[in-house]
Motif scaffolding. Sequence first.
Motif, short mmCIF file in Angstrom:
data_model
loop_
_atom_site.label_atom_id
_atom_site.label_comp_id
_atom_site.label_asym_id
_atom_site.label_seq_id
_atom_site.Cartn_x
_atom_site.Cartn_y
_atom_site.Cartn_z
N VAL A 293 -13.56 2.84 4.86
CA VAL A 293 -12.92 3.95 5.56
C VAL A 293 -11.41 3.75 5.51
O VAL A 293 -10.92 2.63 5.67
N ALA A 294 -10.66 4.84 5.29
CA ALA A 294 -9.20 4.78 5.26
C ALA A 294 -8.62 6.03 5.89
O ALA A 294 -9.25 7.09 5.87
N ILE A 295 -7.41 5.89 6.44
CA ILE A 295 -6.72 6.98 7.11
C ILE A 295 -5.46 7.38 6.32
O ILE A 295 -4.73 6.52 5.84
N ALA A 296 -5.23 8.69 6.22
CA ALA A 296 -3.98 9.22 5.66
C ALA A 296 -3.28 10.00 6.76
O ALA A 296 -3.49 11.21 6.89
N ASP B 13 -17.18 -0.61 -2.21
CA ASP B 13 -17.29 -1.07 -0.82
C ASP B 13 -16.02 -0.66 -0.07
O ASP B 13 -15.92 0.40 0.48
N GLY B 14 -15.02 -1.55 -0.05
CA GLY B 14 -13.83 -1.31 0.75
C GLY B 14 -12.80 -0.44 0.06
O GLY B 14 -12.68 -0.42 -1.17
N VAL B 15 -12.04 0.31 0.89
CA VAL B 15 -10.94 1.14 0.41
C VAL B 15 -9.77 0.99 1.37
O VAL B 15 -9.93 0.64 2.53
N ASP B 16 -8.56 1.28 0.89
CA ASP B 16 -7.40 1.40 1.76
C ASP B 16 -6.45 2.43 1.17
O ASP B 16 -6.43 2.66 -0.06
N LEU B 17 -5.66 3.04 2.04
CA LEU B 17 -4.72 4.08 1.64
C LEU B 17 -3.45 3.93 2.45
O LEU B 17 -3.50 3.74 3.67
N ALA B 18 -2.31 3.97 1.78
CA ALA B 18 -1.01 3.93 2.45
C ALA B 18 -0.13 5.02 1.84
O ALA B 18 -0.02 5.11 0.61
N LEU B 19 0.46 5.84 2.69
CA LEU B 19 1.34 6.91 2.22
C LEU B 19 2.78 6.41 2.12
O LEU B 19 3.13 5.38 2.68
N GLY B 20 3.60 7.16 1.37
CA GLY B 20 4.99 6.77 1.18
C GLY B 20 5.25 6.37 -0.25
O GLY B 20 4.36 6.36 -1.10
N ASP B 21 6.48 6.00 -0.53
CA ASP B 21 6.93 5.65 -1.87
C ASP B 21 6.47 4.24 -2.23
O ASP B 21 6.79 3.27 -1.53
N PHE B 22 5.73 4.13 -3.33
CA PHE B 22 5.34 2.83 -3.87
C PHE B 22 5.90 2.62 -5.28
O PHE B 22 5.33 1.90 -6.08
N GLY B 23 7.00 3.28 -5.58
CA GLY B 23 7.61 3.12 -6.89
C GLY B 23 7.18 4.21 -7.85
O GLY B 23 6.45 5.14 -7.49
N PRO B 24 7.60 4.11 -9.11
CA PRO B 24 7.40 5.19 -10.08
C PRO B 24 5.94 5.59 -10.29
O PRO B 24 5.65 6.77 -10.49
N GLY B 25 5.03 4.65 -10.23
CA GLY B 25 3.63 4.98 -10.49
C GLY B 25 2.93 5.65 -9.33
O GLY B 25 1.93 6.35 -9.52
N GLY C 211 4.02 9.04 -3.99
CA GLY C 211 3.60 9.67 -2.74
C GLY C 211 2.63 8.86 -1.91
O GLY C 211 2.29 9.24 -0.79
N GLY C 212 2.16 7.75 -2.44
CA GLY C 212 1.19 6.93 -1.72
C GLY C 212 0.25 6.24 -2.67
O GLY C 212 0.16 6.57 -3.87
N LEU C 213 -0.50 5.26 -2.14
CA LEU C 213 -1.35 4.40 -2.95
C LEU C 213 -2.73 4.30 -2.33
O LEU C 213 -2.87 4.00 -1.13
N PHE C 214 -3.75 4.57 -3.14
CA PHE C 214 -5.16 4.43 -2.75
C PHE C 214 -5.74 3.28 -3.56
O PHE C 214 -5.66 3.29 -4.79
N VAL C 215 -6.30 2.27 -2.87
CA VAL C 215 -6.85 1.09 -3.54
C VAL C 215 -8.32 0.97 -3.17
O VAL C 215 -8.68 1.08 -1.99
N VAL C 216 -9.17 0.76 -4.19
CA VAL C 216 -10.61 0.70 -3.96
C VAL C 216 -11.22 -0.49 -4.70
O VAL C 216 -10.76 -0.89 -5.76
#
Length: 352
Positions: free
Chosen positions: A254-257, A304-316, A319-324
């Motif tokens: 579960v992740a929150i945006a 299984d696990g996921v996480d999400l963080a909004l904001g600038d994470f560089g050129p790639g 707008g945000g990063l979703f990791v699974v």
Amino acid sequence: MTFALAVALAGCASLEEREIPIEQRIAAALPAVTVQAQGETAPVGTTNADAADDPAIWRNPANPAASLIVGTDKKAGLYVYGLNGQVRDFRDAGRVNNVDLKDGVTIAGAPAIVVAASDRNDRARAKIALFRLDPITAKLTPLGEVDGGSGEAYGICLSKFGGGLHAFVVLKDGTINQVSLDLSGATPTGRTVRTMKLNTQAEGCAVDDRSGRLYVAEEDVGLWRFDAAPGGSTTPVKIAAADGKAIVADAEGVAIAPIGEKAGYVLVSSQGDNAYTVYRLADESYVGRFRIVAGPFGATEETDGVDLALGDFGPGYPGGLFVVQDGDNEGKAQNFKLVAWDEIKAALNLRD
């Protein structure tokens, strides 16, 4: 029919669903748009096993491209990765299942990034393993362990809602212990302030610190919401069922945006059909589903696990990063895939 019997039958149905070929499960589920990963981590060290499990993201506000990902190898310990996927650190912590982190936490009087992992080395007694993450060296320093209650540790999420730092420890049997953490001394201490309960196996969780809402995935049943306040209600509110349509059992990470003061989304891993389901936070309505399909870094399966963080994470990931977690890393040990939040938003036609 009693509630207990209904839950038991739901569990049996989910077991039967898992015997259905994946192609049929995908065909029966609601449609899902597709995205591709833009990066991946190095595989975890445990080979030929279900080992990688859960990620947590730290965003570097001064240098977004230098942000970090902490991920569990649930057979061995914790990894720290750079956004290029390379290993920056490994901490031998044994059987740690899920992980979360919080920045801006005071440890012994100084601001720090605290990392908490659900420690299941003793399956009869849950522990919260605590670490300090150095943002420059990317090294993890053990702080100590705090008791998480009687039972096997499974999920964990952190919250600063209402002041102080709280850990929600999800035990394998669906028990959720809310532990108030004290990191002011030489070693951390904790106090269980209340206990909540789901009826069957649960794991993934996340807290929206703005609203004080705790979201927990009960694997064969669906997604629930609790009041995260220490003195709040312990009665769960069901958001979505693992009905084989929007969520195909197991419901996992579960992740929150969070967007603005109240808006945003909650995402849950629909493990049974290799998809991810999105709901609005404001009214908990269904938004849509997506899959991570084959591209330069491969597809994801059985997440299984996921996480999400909004904001600038560089050129790639501007707008945000979703990791699974990827349960089938094309013949290699399991790893984690990185997806740009902007691509997910575009695929689902999301408007903030």
